[in-house]
Design an enzyme around this catalytic site. Structure first.
Site, mmCIF file in Angstrom:
data_model
loop_
_atom_site.group_PDB
_atom_site.id
_atom_site.type_symbol
_atom_site.label_atom_id
_atom_site.label_comp_id
_atom_site.label_asym_id
_atom_site.label_seq_id
_atom_site.Cartn_x
_atom_site.Cartn_y
_atom_site.Cartn_z
ATOM 1 N N LYS A 84 0.869 -1.185 0.000
ATOM 2 C CA LYS A 84 0.000 0.000 0.000
ATOM 3 C C LYS A 84 0.897 1.224 0.000
ATOM 4 O O LYS A 84 1.965 1.220 0.608
ATOM 5 C CB LYS A 84 -0.865 0.042 1.262
ATOM 6 C CG LYS A 84 -2.098 0.913 1.109
ATOM 7 C CD LYS A 84 -3.205 0.113 0.446
ATOM 8 C CE LYS A 84 -4.538 0.810 0.489
ATOM 9 N NZ LYS A 84 -5.610 -0.153 0.179
ATOM 10 N N GLY A 180 -20.080 6.619 4.903
ATOM 11 C CA GLY A 180 -19.144 7.001 3.860
ATOM 12 C C GLY A 180 -19.683 6.750 2.464
ATOM 13 O O GLY A 180 -19.981 5.614 2.096
ATOM 14 N N VAL A 181 -19.861 7.835 1.686
ATOM 15 C CA VAL A 181 -20.374 7.690 0.319
ATOM 16 C C VAL A 181 -19.380 8.262 -0.690
ATOM 17 O O VAL A 181 -19.717 9.054 -1.545
ATOM 18 C CB VAL A 181 -21.784 8.315 0.146
ATOM 19 C CG1 VAL A 181 -22.817 7.479 0.873
ATOM 20 C CG2 VAL A 181 -21.827 9.759 0.638
ATOM 21 N N GLY A 182 -18.122 7.828 -0.576
ATOM 22 C CA GLY A 182 -17.092 8.221 -1.540
ATOM 23 C C GLY A 182 -17.225 7.376 -2.800
ATOM 24 O O GLY A 182 -18.317 6.931 -3.151
ATOM 25 N N VAL A 184 -16.522 4.335 -3.519
ATOM 26 C CA VAL A 184 -17.128 3.009 -3.345
ATOM 27 C C VAL A 184 -18.464 3.098 -2.600
ATOM 28 O O VAL A 184 -19.479 2.554 -3.054
ATOM 29 C CB VAL A 184 -16.167 2.045 -2.607
ATOM 30 C CG1 VAL A 184 -16.846 0.703 -2.365
ATOM 31 C CG2 VAL A 184 -14.883 1.845 -3.404
ATOM 32 N N GLY A 185 -18.482 3.794 -1.468
ATOM 33 C CA GLY A 185 -19.705 3.876 -0.657
ATOM 34 C C GLY A 185 -20.882 4.461 -1.427
ATOM 35 O O GLY A 185 -22.018 4.000 -1.284
HETATM 36 N N1 PHE Z 1 -7.246 -0.083 -3.318
HETATM 37 C C1 PHE Z 1 -7.792 -1.405 -3.430
HETATM 38 C C2 PHE Z 1 -8.093 -1.996 -2.032
HETATM 39 O O1 PHE Z 1 -7.908 -1.388 -0.986
HETATM 40 C C3 PHE Z 1 -6.904 -2.393 -4.118
HETATM 41 C C4 PHE Z 1 -6.393 -2.097 -5.479
HETATM 42 C C5 PHE Z 1 -5.111 -2.474 -5.802
HETATM 43 C C6 PHE Z 1 -7.164 -1.510 -6.457
HETATM 44 C C7 PHE Z 1 -4.579 -2.272 -7.026
HETATM 45 C C8 PHE Z 1 -6.643 -1.289 -7.706
HETATM 46 C C9 PHE Z 1 -5.348 -1.685 -8.009
HETATM 47 O O2 PHE Z 1 -8.510 -3.131 -1.964
#
Ligand code: PHE
Length: 350
Positions: A84, A180-182, A184-185
């Site tokens: 990460k 959270g409504v970003g 993904v939300g």
């Molecule tokens: N950010 C995503 C997660 O937390 C993982 C991800 C990795 C998305 C690589 C795209 C590319 O799961």
């Protein structure tokens, strides 16, 4: 991290392979790339942009999130390890593109070892921008297939379905408290309401909460009320650590399932949820849709096949719930054990 445990102590305890701190004087970039594991393949994980109280907090977050990525990728059966990256900056900054460029140039040096994409504070346009600088940014041309955020929402929706089924409840009419409504939300809120789920939502950005509610037919409550809402299922889709000791005393849900990484502040709290009979979907199982997007981005599956694989998260979770109940352990403990065993076997084989 306890008061005495530094970020690097934490890295040693988690077994990180490598942690890289980035400082770039010209752009003012402050970032950290945490490579947790490469046992099963290159280390994958999104890049997050967020303003942290201190750089140590940013490092701590990157360490926890990268470790979670190892669990996520391994549980999903992907040939990857976890990583990460965290850029410590307010995503609203006017000069954010300069930071992203400086960061992407630094990532070039790791190419082959690190595969990344979007995460909190980084959208698809940002990923496309950085992909012009570094091959490490997995991306398909815009509109070519479902994006990582949509896939994450699809997977969480399937996981919520499996969780509700385990409680003996149909998805239609289920009451979900969504935090959270970003990227993904927001998508999850729209998908759930379309499926007949009753959604009550909150976001620290009040305007964003109103917009999503208007578009989806959800109801908005103030951010401080969402965790304590009387509902069937609490769905964390914002920052980590929201289920802490304090939140535990206010929870009035029967289950927890969302897209947020590390929403449970500690394993002990996870065990306590289990004792209280609150069914909790392991975050790294439910939210694997984002990393599964790599199957499409890297050309392993076509768009339809990728969506089908992501929807299978619901079946995987249903099986996990059943096995965990048979073994009388918390689902997250069983999921972690399976990953640990898989990694140990892979290490023994080399
Ligand atoms: N950010 C995503 C997660 O937390 C993982 C991800 C990795 C998305 C690589 C795209 C590319 O799961």
């Amino acid at each position: 991290m306890s008061a005495h445990e530094t970020a690097l102590d934490l890295a040693a305890r988690f077994g990180h392979e490598r942690v890289i701190v980035l400082h770039d004087a010209a752009s003012g970039l402050r970032a950290v790339i945490a490579l947790h594991s490469s046992t099963l393949g290159p280390s994958v994980g999104g890049t997050r942009m967020r303003a942290y109280p201190s750089f140590d907090d940013a490092v701590g977050d990157a360490l926890r999130l990268s470790r979670a990525m190892t669990y996520k990728a391994t549980f999903a059966g992907l040939p990857f390890g976890g990583a990460k990256a965290v850029i410590d900056a307010d995503p609203q900054r006017a000069d954010r593109r300069e930071l992203l460029a400086a960061y992407a140039h630094a990532v070039v040096e790791l190419e082959g070892r690190f595969v990344t994409g979007g995460d909190m504070g980084i959208d698809q346009d940002d990923v496309q921008f950085m992909a012009r600088i570094s091959k490490a940014f997995a991306h398909a041309p815009k509109g070519a297939g479902p994006d990582a955020s949509e896939l994450t929402a699809i997977g969480v929706e399937a996981a919520i379905g499996a969780t509700a089924a385990r409680l003996g409840l149909p998805l239609r009419g289920l009451h979900v408290a969504l935090q959270g409504v970003g990227e993904v939300g927001g998508r999850l809120a729209r998908r759930l309401t379309a499926a007949g789920v009753r959604v009550t939502l909150a976001d620290i950005d009040a305007a964003k909460a109103e917009t999503v509610a208007r578009e989806s037919g959800a109801v908005v409550v103030p951010p401080e009320e969402i965790v304590a809402l009387d509902c069937d299922l609490f769905s964390p889709n914002a920052a980590g650590g929201v289920i802490d000791e304090e939140a535990l005393s206010h929870l009035r849900c029967r289950a927890i399932c969302g897209a947020a990484n590390n929403p449970i502040a500690s394993p002990e709290i996870g065990d306590e949820l289990d004792r209280r009979g609150i069914l909790h979907a392991p975050d790294f199982v439910a939210n694997a849709g984002g990393v599964l997007s790599l199957l499409f981005e890297l050309g392993t599956l076509d768009a339809e096949g990728t969506v089908r694989r992501v929807e299978r998260i619901g079946d995987d979770l249903a099986e996990l719930y059943e096995s965990a109940a048979a073994e009388r352990i918390a689902p997250f403990r069983l999921a972690e054990r399976r990953v640990d065993q898989r990694l140990a076997a892979a290490r023994a084989a080399t």
